[in-house]
Each structure stands twice: as C-alpha cells, then as structure tokens.
Scaffold this motif. Structure first.
Motif, PDB file in Angstrom:
ATOM      1  N   GLU A  22       0.832  -1.215   0.000  1.00  0.00           N
ATOM      2  CA  GLU A  22       0.000   0.000   0.000  1.00  0.00           C
ATOM      3  C   GLU A  22       0.861   1.257   0.000  1.00  0.00           C
ATOM      4  OE1 GLU A  22      -3.360   0.702  -0.338  1.00  0.00           O
ATOM      5  OE2 GLU A  22      -3.261  -1.388  -1.003  1.00  0.00           O
ATOM      6  N   VAL A  23       1.890   1.270   0.821  1.00  0.00           N
ATOM      7  CA  VAL A  23       2.799   2.423   0.869  1.00  0.00           C
ATOM      8  C   VAL A  23       3.588   2.510  -0.433  1.00  0.00           C
ATOM      9  CG1 VAL A  23       4.808   3.426   2.016  1.00  0.00           C
ATOM     10  CG2 VAL A  23       2.984   2.372   3.379  1.00  0.00           C
ATOM     11  N   TYR A  24       4.169   1.413  -0.865  1.00  0.00           N
ATOM     12  CA  TYR A  24       4.997   1.383  -2.072  1.00  0.00           C
ATOM     13  C   TYR A  24       4.244   1.955  -3.268  1.00  0.00           C
ATOM     14  CZ  TYR A  24       7.474  -0.640  -6.067  1.00  0.00           C
ATOM     15  OH  TYR A  24       8.124  -0.821  -7.258  1.00  0.00           O
ATOM     16  N   LYS A  25       3.038   1.457  -3.509  1.00  0.00           N
ATOM     17  CA  LYS A  25       2.321   1.882  -4.716  1.00  0.00           C
ATOM     18  C   LYS A  25       1.906   3.351  -4.671  1.00  0.00           C
ATOM     19  CE  LYS A  25      -2.399   0.404  -3.710  1.00  0.00           C
ATOM     20  NZ  LYS A  25      -3.467  -0.518  -4.068  1.00  0.00           N
ATOM     21  N   SER A  26       1.857   3.945  -3.482  1.00  0.00           N
ATOM     22  CA  SER A  26       1.480   5.359  -3.380  1.00  0.00           C
ATOM     23  C   SER A  26       2.564   6.284  -3.943  1.00  0.00           C
ATOM     24  CB  SER A  26       1.169   5.731  -1.928  1.00  0.00           C
ATOM     25  OG  SER A  26       2.350   5.796  -1.148  1.00  0.00           O
ATOM     26  N   TYR A  27       3.749   5.779  -4.166  1.00  0.00           N
ATOM     27  CA  TYR A  27       4.853   6.581  -4.696  1.00  0.00           C
ATOM     28  C   TYR A  27       4.937   6.545  -6.224  1.00  0.00           C
ATOM     29  CZ  TYR A  27       6.668   7.402  -0.052  1.00  0.00           C
ATOM     30  OH  TYR A  27       6.813   7.818   1.255  1.00  0.00           O
ATOM     31  N   PHE A  28       4.127   5.708  -6.860  1.00  0.00           N
ATOM     32  CA  PHE A  28       4.224   5.517  -8.305  1.00  0.00           C
ATOM     33  C   PHE A  28       2.889   5.763  -8.986  1.00  0.00           C
ATOM     34  CE2 PHE A  28       7.491   2.692  -6.525  1.00  0.00           C
ATOM     35  CZ  PHE A  28       8.598   3.159  -7.208  1.00  0.00           C
ATOM     36  N   SER A  29       2.969   6.028 -10.285  1.00  0.00           N
ATOM     37  CA  SER A  29       1.780   6.035 -11.126  1.00  0.00           C
ATOM     38  C   SER A  29       1.939   4.906 -12.133  1.00  0.00           C
ATOM     39  CB  SER A  29       1.617   7.393 -11.814  1.00  0.00           C
ATOM     40  OG  SER A  29       2.771   7.723 -12.552  1.00  0.00           O
ATOM     41  N   GLN A  30       0.840   4.532 -12.767  1.00  0.00           N
ATOM     42  CA  GLN A  30       0.889   3.450 -13.753  1.00  0.00           C
ATOM     43  C   GLN A  30       1.464   3.951 -15.065  1.00  0.00           C
ATOM     44  OE1 GLN A  30      -2.843   1.404 -14.043  1.00  0.00           O
ATOM     45  NE2 GLN A  30      -2.845   0.883 -11.888  1.00  0.00           N
ATOM     46  N   PRO A  31       2.205   3.150 -15.787  1.00  0.00           N
ATOM     47  CA  PRO A  31       2.533   1.767 -15.471  1.00  0.00           C
ATOM     48  C   PRO A  31       3.586   1.692 -14.364  1.00  0.00           C
ATOM     49  CG  PRO A  31       3.665   2.420 -17.476  1.00  0.00           C
ATOM     50  CD  PRO A  31       2.800   3.579 -17.062  1.00  0.00           C
ATOM     51  N   TYR A  32       3.350   0.825 -13.402  1.00  0.00           N
ATOM     52  CA  TYR A  32       4.278   0.653 -12.294  1.00  0.00           C
ATOM     53  C   TYR A  32       5.590   0.040 -12.789  1.00  0.00           C
ATOM     54  CZ  TYR A  32       0.127   1.248  -9.356  1.00  0.00           C
ATOM     55  OH  TYR A  32      -1.004   1.733  -8.755  1.00  0.00           O
ATOM     56  N   PRO A  33       6.681   0.275 -12.058  1.00  0.00           N
ATOM     57  CA  PRO A  33       7.939  -0.406 -12.409  1.00  0.00           C
ATOM     58  C   PRO A  33       7.770  -1.918 -12.276  1.00  0.00           C
ATOM     59  CG  PRO A  33       8.311   1.287 -10.726  1.00  0.00           C
ATOM     60  CD  PRO A  33       6.834   1.138 -10.882  1.00  0.00           C
ATOM     61  N   VAL A  34       8.580  -2.669 -13.002  1.00  0.00           N
ATOM     62  CA  VAL A  34       8.611  -4.109 -12.741  1.00  0.00           C
ATOM     63  C   VAL A  34       9.225  -4.298 -11.353  1.00  0.00           C
ATOM     64  CG1 VAL A  34       8.717  -4.714 -15.175  1.00  0.00           C
ATOM     65  CG2 VAL A  34      10.835  -4.430 -13.910  1.00  0.00           C
ATOM     66  N   ARG A  35       8.864  -5.398 -10.699  1.00  0.00           N
ATOM     67  CA  ARG A  35       9.284  -5.545  -9.308  1.00  0.00           C
ATOM     68  C   ARG A  35       9.431  -7.012  -8.939  1.00  0.00           C
ATOM     69  NH1 ARG A  35       5.069  -3.547  -4.844  1.00  0.00           N
ATOM     70  NH2 ARG A  35       4.141  -5.563  -5.286  1.00  0.00           N
ATOM     71  N   THR A  36      10.410  -7.270  -8.102  1.00  0.00           N
ATOM     72  CA  THR A  36      10.566  -8.569  -7.454  1.00  0.00           C
ATOM     73  C   THR A  36      10.523  -8.309  -5.955  1.00  0.00           C
ATOM     74  OG1 THR A  36      11.971  -9.373  -9.245  1.00  0.00           O
ATOM     75  CG2 THR A  36      12.107 -10.542  -7.143  1.00  0.00           C
ATOM     76  N   THR A  37       9.689  -9.062  -5.239  1.00  0.00           N
ATOM     77  CA  THR A  37       9.600  -8.938  -3.785  1.00  0.00           C
ATOM     78  C   THR A  37       9.853 -10.307  -3.180  1.00  0.00           C
ATOM     79  OG1 THR A  37       7.933  -7.188  -4.034  1.00  0.00           O
ATOM     80  CG2 THR A  37       8.147  -8.198  -1.857  1.00  0.00           C
ATOM     81  N   VAL A  38      10.826 -10.374  -2.280  1.00  0.00           N
ATOM     82  CA  VAL A  38      11.202 -11.646  -1.668  1.00  0.00           C
ATOM     83  C   VAL A  38      11.301 -11.506  -0.156  1.00  0.00           C
ATOM     84  CG1 VAL A  38      12.453 -12.449  -3.705  1.00  0.00           C
ATOM     85  CG2 VAL A  38      13.674 -11.199  -1.931  1.00  0.00           C
ATOM     86  N   GLY A  39      11.189 -12.619   0.524  1.00  0.00           N
ATOM     87  CA  GLY A  39      11.452 -12.661   1.955  1.00  0.00           C
ATOM     88  C   GLY A  39      12.940 -12.843   2.176  1.00  0.00           C
ATOM     89  N   SER A  40      13.498 -12.061   3.092  1.00  0.00           N
ATOM     90  CA  SER A  40      14.944 -12.099   3.355  1.00  0.00           C
ATOM     91  C   SER A  40      15.218 -11.962   4.844  1.00  0.00           C
ATOM     92  CB  SER A  40      15.645 -10.940   2.633  1.00  0.00           C
ATOM     93  OG  SER A  40      15.557 -11.069   1.241  1.00  0.00           O
ATOM     94  N   ASP A  41      16.344 -12.465   5.257  1.00  0.00           N
ATOM     95  CA  ASP A  41      16.786 -12.295   6.633  1.00  0.00           C
ATOM     96  C   ASP A  41      17.548 -10.978   6.711  1.00  0.00           C
ATOM     97  OD1 ASP A  41      17.394 -12.695   9.282  1.00  0.00           O
ATOM     98  OD2 ASP A  41      18.956 -14.185   8.890  1.00  0.00           O
ATOM     99  N   LEU A  42      16.863  -9.912   7.116  1.00  0.00           N
ATOM    100  CA  LEU A  42      17.440  -8.569   7.158  1.00  0.00           C
ATOM    101  C   LEU A  42      17.994  -8.272   8.541  1.00  0.00           C
ATOM    102  CD1 LEU A  42      14.641  -6.715   5.173  1.00  0.00           C
ATOM    103  CD2 LEU A  42      16.829  -7.540   4.307  1.00  0.00           C
TER     104      LEU A  42
END
Length: 127
Positions: A92-112
C-alpha cells in the motif's frame, strides 16, 4: 563510465558501497532501508508501513541527486523480513509513490539485519 551518486538527504552507506551509480542513461541504487539520514537510526520500529515510507524517502533523495523521480524507476527489488505478514501494508505504501505503469518488481522474503524492508531501484533518464 560510471559516476557515483551521493546525497546527505538519503541514508548514508554503512559499508563498502555507493548510494547510487549513474551508468549511461541508467541509475542504479544500492539497497536502501529505513535509516534516518541525520542519525543513522532505524525509523518506524516494528511498523513496516513507517519503515517503507522512510525507505522510499531515502531512495527518492538518491534519485533526486541526479534529477530523477519515482516516475523514472523501471525496476525495483524489494526484501521483506516478514513477507507474508507485511506484504499488504508495505505494498500500500509502495504503490502510493508511483503512477501506472508501475515499475517491474521482485519482492522476496529475506533475513534482514534489524530492519523490516530494503529496496533498490534501477531508473532510466531519457535524453
């Protein structure tokens, strides 16, 4: 030829890396997290939305150092400490910074390390 991007408005590097590099018409950012640029402290506690906002502000500052904005981003890679738990709030926060077309994206779980979110961008500056 590559040119380093550096700004005090974004979180400073905490290791042997640049905040960003310009290579031709492309800008590559390092992974940024929710650190306050002035103090280096993590912003947002255990709130992934607050941490995502700070991360996006840090990335926005790096882009701005080369005259770019979020609309110039073509690819994002996102790491979440708790992928299942935090994806919806982060998204929800991420998409509020962009307009369409959105950038391509990879989202993964990581040990941060002591953060909930880390994001890096590839942006393109047209001539």
């Amino acid at each position: 030829m590559k040119q380093e991007l550096r700004t005090t408005e974004g979180a400073p590097p905490v290791g042997a890396y640049s905040q960003g590099l310009v290579v031709g018409d492309f800008v590559y950012t390092s992974g940024a997290g929710p650190l306050d640029p002035a103090t280096g402290e993590v912003v947002g506690g255990d709130d992934v939305a607050a941490q995502t906002h700070q991360t996006m502000r840090n990335l926005g500052a790096i882009l701005a150092a080369h005259g770019l904005g979020f609309d110039d981003v073509i690819k994002a890679t996102v790491h979440l400490q708790h992928l299942k738990r935090d994806f919806a709030a982060y998204n929800e926060v991420y998409k509020s910074y962009f307009s369409q077309p959105y950038p391509v994206r990879t989202t993964v779980g990581s040990d941060l390390l002591d953060i909930l979110v880390e994001i890096d961008f590839v942006a393109f500056k047209s001539a």
